[in-house]
Design a protein around this motif. Structure first.
Motif, PDB file in Angstrom:
ATOM      1  N   ALA A   1       0.485  -1.388   0.319  1.00  7.99           N
ATOM      2  CA  ALA A   1       0.179   0.224  -0.176  1.00  7.99           C
ATOM      3  C   ALA A   1       0.993   1.309  -0.369  1.00  7.99           C
ATOM      4  O   ALA A   1       0.070   1.878  -0.668  1.00  7.99           O
ATOM      5  N   ALA A   2       2.100   1.144   0.811  1.00  9.63           N
ATOM      6  CA  ALA A   2       2.812   2.909   0.507  1.00  9.63           C
ATOM      7  C   ALA A   2       4.024   2.641  -0.555  1.00  9.63           C
ATOM      8  O   ALA A   2       4.119   3.399  -0.796  1.00  9.63           O
ATOM      9  N   ALA A   3       3.497   1.743  -1.200  1.00  6.09           N
ATOM     10  CA  ALA A   3       5.406   1.015  -2.367  1.00  6.09           C
ATOM     11  C   ALA A   3       5.011   2.362  -3.326  1.00  6.09           C
ATOM     12  O   ALA A   3       5.383   3.543  -3.933  1.00  6.09           O
ATOM     13  N   PRO A   4       3.178   2.906  -4.029  1.00  9.46           N
ATOM     14  CA  PRO A   4       2.690   3.799  -4.698  1.00  9.46           C
ATOM     15  C   PRO A   4       3.142   5.802  -4.452  1.00  9.46           C
ATOM     16  O   PRO A   4       3.836   6.119  -5.747  1.00  9.46           O
ATOM     17  N   ALA A   5       3.120   5.520  -3.213  1.00  7.29           N
ATOM     18  CA  ALA A   5       3.864   7.229  -3.438  1.00  7.29           C
ATOM     19  C   ALA A   5       5.577   7.180  -3.403  1.00  7.29           C
ATOM     20  O   ALA A   5       5.574   7.886  -3.776  1.00  7.29           O
ATOM     21  N   TYR A   6       6.108   6.576  -2.806  1.00 11.04           N
ATOM     22  CA  TYR A   6       7.453   6.651  -3.307  1.00 11.04           C
ATOM     23  C   TYR A   6       7.860   6.249  -4.980  1.00 11.04           C
ATOM     24  O   TYR A   6       9.101   6.641  -5.036  1.00 11.04           O
ATOM     25  N   LEU A   7       7.121   5.819  -5.296  1.00 12.51           N
ATOM     26  CA  LEU A   7       7.031   5.527  -6.960  1.00 12.51           C
ATOM     27  C   LEU A   7       6.905   7.424  -7.502  1.00 12.51           C
ATOM     28  O   LEU A   7       7.308   7.642  -8.633  1.00 12.51           O
ATOM     29  N   ARG A   8       5.751   7.584  -7.023  1.00 13.91           N
ATOM     30  CA  ARG A   8       5.472   8.793  -7.178  1.00 13.91           C
ATOM     31  C   ARG A   8       6.757  10.408  -7.116  1.00 13.91           C
ATOM     32  O   ARG A   8       6.483  10.208  -7.997  1.00 13.91           O
ATOM     33  N   TYR A   9       6.607   9.664  -5.712  1.00 12.17           N
ATOM     34  CA  TYR A   9       7.807  11.027  -4.585  1.00 12.17           C
ATOM     35  C   TYR A   9       9.224  10.739  -4.989  1.00 12.17           C
ATOM     36  O   TYR A   9       9.585   9.929  -3.685  1.00 12.17           O
ATOM     37  N   ARG A  10       9.546  10.293  -5.954  1.00 12.93           N
ATOM     38  CA  ARG A  10      10.766   9.540  -6.798  1.00 12.93           C
ATOM     39  C   ARG A  10      12.532  10.454  -5.268  1.00 12.93           C
ATOM     40  O   ARG A  10      13.200   9.915  -5.207  1.00 12.93           O
ATOM     41  N   ASP A  11      11.979  11.913  -5.284  1.00 14.12           N
ATOM     42  CA  ASP A  11      13.290  12.615  -4.410  1.00 14.12           C
ATOM     43  C   ASP A  11      12.945  12.524  -2.711  1.00 14.12           C
ATOM     44  O   ASP A  11      14.008  13.002  -1.886  1.00 14.12           O
TER      45      ASP A  11
ATOM     46  N   ASN B   1      16.426  -5.567   6.789  1.00 17.21           N
ATOM     47  CA  ASN B   1      16.747  -5.861   5.073  1.00 17.21           C
ATOM     48  C   ASN B   1      15.840  -6.013   4.475  1.00 17.21           C
ATOM     49  O   ASN B   1      15.093  -6.015   3.340  1.00 17.21           O
ATOM     50  N   GLU B   2      14.676  -6.958   5.110  1.00 15.15           N
ATOM     51  CA  GLU B   2      13.744  -7.860   4.975  1.00 15.15           C
ATOM     52  C   GLU B   2      12.596  -6.758   4.222  1.00 15.15           C
ATOM     53  O   GLU B   2      12.413  -7.315   2.945  1.00 15.15           O
ATOM     54  N   ALA B   3      12.193  -5.732   4.431  1.00 16.16           N
ATOM     55  CA  ALA B   3      11.410  -4.976   4.606  1.00 16.16           C
ATOM     56  C   ALA B   3      12.208  -4.070   3.653  1.00 16.16           C
ATOM     57  O   ALA B   3      11.051  -3.508   2.376  1.00 16.16           O
ATOM     58  N   ALA B   4      13.245  -3.831   3.541  1.00 20.54           N
ATOM     59  CA  ALA B   4      13.749  -3.144   2.144  1.00 20.54           C
ATOM     60  C   ALA B   4      13.282  -3.866   1.144  1.00 20.54           C
ATOM     61  O   ALA B   4      12.964  -3.138  -0.162  1.00 20.54           O
ATOM     62  N   LYS B   5      14.055  -5.007   1.375  1.00 20.25           N
ATOM     63  CA  LYS B   5      13.751  -5.375  -0.160  1.00 20.25           C
ATOM     64  C   LYS B   5      12.572  -6.068  -0.720  1.00 20.25           C
ATOM     65  O   LYS B   5      12.097  -5.641  -2.084  1.00 20.25           O
ATOM     66  N   PHE B   6      11.906  -6.272  -0.405  1.00 23.37           N
ATOM     67  CA  PHE B   6      10.096  -6.593  -0.652  1.00 23.37           C
ATOM     68  C   PHE B   6      10.171  -5.171  -0.547  1.00 23.37           C
ATOM     69  O   PHE B   6       9.250  -5.084  -2.233  1.00 23.37           O
ATOM     70  N   LEU B   7      10.739  -3.829  -0.813  1.00 22.49           N
ATOM     71  CA  LEU B   7      10.202  -2.194  -0.751  1.00 22.49           C
ATOM     72  C   LEU B   7      10.823  -2.088  -2.703  1.00 22.49           C
ATOM     73  O   LEU B   7      10.803  -1.659  -3.798  1.00 22.49           O
ATOM     74  N   VAL B   8      12.317  -2.837  -2.759  1.00 22.92           N
ATOM     75  CA  VAL B   8      12.935  -2.732  -3.681  1.00 22.92           C
ATOM     76  C   VAL B   8      12.362  -3.495  -4.705  1.00 22.92           C
ATOM     77  O   VAL B   8      12.405  -3.361  -6.214  1.00 22.92           O
ATOM     78  N   ASP B   9      11.576  -4.850  -4.778  1.00 20.25           N
ATOM     79  CA  ASP B   9      10.939  -6.178  -4.776  1.00 20.25           C
ATOM     80  C   ASP B   9       9.573  -5.148  -6.275  1.00 20.25           C
ATOM     81  O   ASP B   9       8.817  -5.188  -7.548  1.00 20.25           O
ATOM     82  N   LEU B  10       8.950  -3.910  -5.144  1.00 17.13           N
ATOM     83  CA  LEU B  10       7.795  -3.384  -5.667  1.00 17.13           C
ATOM     84  C   LEU B  10       8.242  -2.450  -6.580  1.00 17.13           C
ATOM     85  O   LEU B  10       7.524  -1.602  -7.116  1.00 17.13           O
ATOM     86  N   GLY B  11       9.627  -1.865  -6.733  1.00 20.23           N
ATOM     87  CA  GLY B  11      10.282  -1.026  -7.852  1.00 20.23           C
ATOM     88  C   GLY B  11      11.707   0.151  -6.875  1.00 20.23           C
ATOM     89  O   GLY B  11      10.567   1.080  -7.666  1.00 20.23           O
TER      90      GLY B  11
END
Length: 151
Positions: free
Chosen positions: A63-73, A100-110
């Motif tokens: 649910a959090a990933a789309p905002a991070y994909l929108r605000y890339r800075d 690391n597990e949470a970070a990897k999951f976020l990276v896998d989301l783009g």
């Protein structure tokens, strides 16, 4: 007279410019606050002695990933935390695995890996200082700290 009117016009223009600048600052601050709210990720929790993301944790991160994909800075620090049981060294390692597990999951989301840092606090920063199952469950977590772009 003419000089008086010109002085009054200059003062009015200066006042209008100052008001416009203050309004723009307020609007920018409000926009930044909205972005930070959109980027906020609730804590995700872990089972005792585990670092794998439970389905509810995965749902929070998805649910959090789309905002991070929108605000890339904007950047993110993932903090790994543990409950009080176990040695300092063991909990620092477990907190690191969780982060690391949470970070990897976020990276896998783009989300770009370069935008995410991890840190483990082990058992040093409990949310709940009591020694019972309820407190331990709260303390076994990852927390997410957002870093806005430099101004």
């Amino acid at each position: 007279d003419q000089a008086e009117r010109e002085r009054a016009a200059k003062e009015a223009a200066a006042k209008a410019a100052k008001e416009a600048e203050e309004r723009a600052k307020r609007e920018a601050a409000a926009k930044a606050a909205l972005i930070m709210k959109e980027l906020k990720i609730p804590n995700v929790h872990f089972d005792f002695d585990k670092s794998n993301l439970k389905p509810e944790a995965q749902a929070i991160l998805k649910a959090a990933a789309p905002a991070y994909l929108r605000y890339r800075d904007y950047k993110l620090v993932v903090e790994g935390h543990c409950d009080e049981r176990g040695t300092i060294e063991y909990n620092l390692a477990l907190g690191e695995r969780r982060a690391n597990e949470a970070a990897k999951f976020l990276v896998d989301l783009g989300i770009e890996k370069e935008r995410i840092k991890t840190i483990s606090y082990g058992k040093e920063m409990p949310l709940d200082k009591r020694s019972n199952e309820e407190a331990w469950a709260k303390n076994r977590r990852c927390q997410f700290v957002i870093f806005p772009p430099p101004r």
